[in-house]
Design a protein around this motif. Structure first.
Motif, short mmCIF file in Angstrom:
data_model
loop_
_atom_site.label_atom_id
_atom_site.label_comp_id
_atom_site.label_asym_id
_atom_site.label_seq_id
_atom_site.Cartn_x
_atom_site.Cartn_y
_atom_site.Cartn_z
N GLU A 72 -14.44 10.15 4.28
CA GLU A 72 -14.69 9.59 2.96
C GLU A 72 -13.40 9.54 2.14
O GLU A 72 -13.14 8.57 1.43
N LEU A 73 -12.58 10.59 2.28
CA LEU A 73 -11.31 10.63 1.54
C LEU A 73 -10.37 9.51 2.02
O LEU A 73 -9.67 8.90 1.20
N VAL A 74 -10.38 9.23 3.32
CA VAL A 74 -9.58 8.11 3.85
C VAL A 74 -10.05 6.79 3.22
O VAL A 74 -9.24 5.97 2.79
N SER A 75 -11.38 6.62 3.11
CA SER A 75 -11.93 5.41 2.48
C SER A 75 -11.56 5.34 1.01
O SER A 75 -11.26 4.26 0.48
N LEU A 76 -11.59 6.49 0.33
CA LEU A 76 -11.21 6.53 -1.09
C LEU A 76 -9.75 6.12 -1.27
O LEU A 76 -9.41 5.36 -2.18
N CYS A 77 -8.89 6.60 -0.37
CA CYS A 77 -7.46 6.26 -0.44
C CYS A 77 -7.27 4.75 -0.25
O CYS A 77 -6.49 4.11 -0.96
N LYS A 78 -8.03 4.19 0.69
CA LYS A 78 -7.96 2.74 0.95
C LYS A 78 -8.43 1.96 -0.27
O LYS A 78 -7.81 0.98 -0.69
N THR A 79 -9.55 2.42 -0.88
CA THR A 79 -10.08 1.75 -2.07
C THR A 79 -9.07 1.80 -3.21
O THR A 79 -8.96 0.86 -3.99
N ALA A 80 -8.32 2.91 -3.31
CA ALA A 80 -7.33 3.07 -4.39
C ALA A 80 -6.08 2.24 -4.14
O ALA A 80 -5.22 2.13 -5.03
N ALA A 114 0.83 -1.21 0.00
CA ALA A 114 0.00 0.00 0.00
C ALA A 114 0.86 1.26 0.00
O ALA A 114 1.87 1.34 0.71
N GLU A 115 0.46 2.23 -0.83
CA GLU A 115 1.16 3.52 -0.84
C GLU A 115 0.84 4.29 0.44
O GLU A 115 -0.28 4.27 0.93
N ARG A 116 1.85 4.97 0.97
CA ARG A 116 1.67 5.74 2.21
C ARG A 116 1.25 7.16 1.85
O ARG A 116 1.93 7.82 1.06
N ILE A 117 0.17 7.61 2.47
CA ILE A 117 -0.47 8.86 2.04
C ILE A 117 -0.61 9.87 3.18
O ILE A 117 -0.91 9.50 4.32
N LEU A 118 -0.44 11.14 2.84
CA LEU A 118 -0.75 12.26 3.74
C LEU A 118 -1.92 13.03 3.13
O LEU A 118 -1.88 13.39 1.95
N ILE A 119 -2.96 13.25 3.91
CA ILE A 119 -4.11 14.03 3.44
C ILE A 119 -3.97 15.48 3.94
O ILE A 119 -3.63 15.71 5.10
N ILE A 120 -4.24 16.43 3.06
CA ILE A 120 -4.28 17.85 3.47
C ILE A 120 -5.67 18.40 3.16
O ILE A 120 -6.27 18.04 2.15
N LEU A 180 7.55 10.57 7.63
CA LEU A 180 6.77 9.34 7.48
C LEU A 180 7.14 8.55 6.24
O LEU A 180 6.57 7.49 5.97
N ASP A 181 8.09 9.09 5.46
CA ASP A 181 8.54 8.43 4.22
C ASP A 181 7.35 8.13 3.30
O ASP A 181 7.11 6.99 2.90
N LEU A 182 6.60 9.19 2.98
CA LEU A 182 5.34 9.04 2.23
C LEU A 182 5.57 8.86 0.74
O LEU A 182 6.61 9.22 0.20
N ASP A 183 4.53 8.34 0.07
CA ASP A 183 4.57 8.20 -1.40
C ASP A 183 3.75 9.30 -2.07
O ASP A 183 3.98 9.63 -3.23
N GLY A 206 -4.16 2.62 -1.09
CA GLY A 206 -3.23 3.35 -0.23
C GLY A 206 -3.58 3.26 1.24
O GLY A 206 -4.61 2.71 1.61
N PHE A 207 -2.69 3.80 2.10
CA PHE A 207 -2.94 3.84 3.54
C PHE A 207 -2.62 5.24 4.04
O PHE A 207 -1.53 5.76 3.80
N VAL A 208 -3.60 5.87 4.70
CA VAL A 208 -3.41 7.25 5.17
C VAL A 208 -2.64 7.23 6.49
O VAL A 208 -3.11 6.71 7.50
N GLU A 209 -1.42 7.81 6.45
CA GLU A 209 -0.56 7.86 7.64
C GLU A 209 -0.93 9.05 8.53
O GLU A 209 -0.81 8.99 9.76
#
Length: 411
Positions: free
Chosen positions: A26-34, A2-8, A70-73, A36-39
């Motif tokens: 909802e955006l966290v769920s969208l990231c998971k569906t795509a 899973a890609e590591r994600i930061l939401i702004i 967090l070494d994000l993608d 990714g994992f929101v850090e």
């Protein structure tokens, strides 16, 4: 992996706190569906969106520091960004930045199965990309190289824009043919007087699970957003014997990219062509009122808001408190309970009876074909055979515009 994600995200003074929190979830769920994992999520309260960076300049250092630590993608914005904002955020943070619309388009691209679905997604992506090419920096402005990549004097950017416009025109032509075929299919169904039910609802409300239970089929039903993209149609029979087609549709969502609404118009037209709508609502969702509003607004856009509708409040097994519905008529169910599926079919008939005309007719035994049609195409509530008259006595309900109505007047 899973890609590591930061939401702004930026919260404006006019935005409701509950709706803001809901859009972030909802955006966290969208990231998971795509995939990714929101850090981490970084938010900011602002009077207005920063024209150059979306978020305030003071927050940029915090975003960059968190992304490196967090070494994000990937960094994902909760709102749609302008080409300049996308470029500036990427330049300042040193990380790839996308917005909510791009994320949704990416999910749609992963999940499209049919040729039409894939074409519609590609069209939406190209329409989204075209105005953003100018924000892609100097690398897009270098001269193209190689035969067929550019005309005399054209830059790489101009070539790309010309190529994209050409592809958009090509996809639109192909989609027109698909739409024509779909229209012919719909006209055939109309000519055959087939009654059509459309299942609509917010994404992840349980539409596909319900569809599978009603039709004994196995379409994709996952605990993810946009599990269904391509509409599926099956035949079902209601308790009286009345036969109808039922269609599962793509889930609705708030802040759906405009290009996607336009691209999926032909898919959603299935809803506008329906005779009856089942609006599935996840009654366990804390933001269900906002989700109901989103669906109602989209039905309004599709000019499908006047079609008779039953609101199906789903996932009652996840609710402990008393529940007060906001829409009528309604039914509370869990799609996992067989008894509830039977209750739902009975409720559909009950609502249709209030919409249709009552009839009472006598048929001779030699009118077997007509009797068979009455059983399949109307909601028959009474059927008996009067031996003294040698007649079948029928009672029930029939659609206002059904051609059988004209025949019934003769008997």
């Amino acid at each position: 992996m899973a890609e590591r994600i930061l939401i702004i995200a930026v919260k404006m003074p006019s935005e409701n706190e509950k709706r803001f929190e809901s859009s972030l979830e909802e955006l966290v769920s969208l990231c998971k569906t795509a995939g990714g994992f929101v850090e981490k999520t970084i938010t900011q309260n602002r009077q207005k969106i920063h024209p150059a960076y979306y978020i305030g300049e003071g927050k940029l250092a915090e975003i960059k520091e968190a992304a490196e630590e967090l070494d994000l993608d990937l960094i994902v914005s909760n709102d749609e960004l302008s080409p300049g904002q996308l470029r500036n955020l990427s330049d300042q943070t040193g990380f790839q930045v996308i917005d909510r619309s791009q994320l949704i388009l990416d999910i749609f691209a992963q999940r499209a199965r049919t040729k039409e679905g894939k074409l519609q997604v590609e069209l939406a992506q190209l329409q989204y990309t075209l105005p953003r090419l100018r924000g892609r920096g100097e690398e897009m402005s270098r001269l193209g190289a190689g035969i067929g990549t550019r005309g005399p004097g054209e830059t790489k950017l101009e070539t790309d824009q010309r190529h994209i416009r050409g592809r958009i025109d090509d996809i639109k032509r192909q989609l027109k043919m698909v739409v024509r075929q779909r229209e012919q299919y719909r006209q055939r169904r109309k000519a055959n007087e087939v009654f059509q039910i459309a299942i609509v609802g917010y994404t992840n409300a349980g539409k596909s699970t319900l569809f599978n239970r009603l039709t004994q089929s196995d379409s994709v039903a996952e605990d993810q957003l946009f599990a269904t993209l391509d509409p599926l149609t099956r035949q079902i029979q209601l308790p009286s014997g009345f036969q109808t087609l039922i269609t599962d549709t793509v889930g609705f969502i708030q802040d759906l990219p405009t290009s996607l609404i336009a691209s999926f118009r032909s898919t959603l037209e299935e809803v506008a062509e329906a005779d009856f709508i089942l609006h599935i609502v996840d009654m366990s969702n804390p933001d269900l009122e906002q989700q109901e509003r989103t669906v109602h607004n989209l039905l309004l856009e599709l000019e499908a808001d006047t079609i008779p509708m039953l609101t199906v409040y789903n996932k009652k097994d996840l609710i402990a408190d008393d529940f007060i519905p906001t829409n009528h008529p309604y039914i509370l169910i869990s799609a996992h309970y067989s008894d509830d599926m039977n209750r739902l079919l009975e409720k559909i008939e009950e609502v249709l009876k209030t919409e249709w005309d009552w009839y009472s007719v006598s048929l001779r035994p030699d009118q077997g074909d007509l009797l068979h049609r009455m059983e399949k195409e109307t909601i028959m509530t009474e059927r008996s055979f009067a031996e003294d008259q040698n007649m079948y006595m029928l009672q029930g309900y029939i659609r206002h515009d059904h051609p059988l109505k004209g025949l019934l007047k003769e008997f």
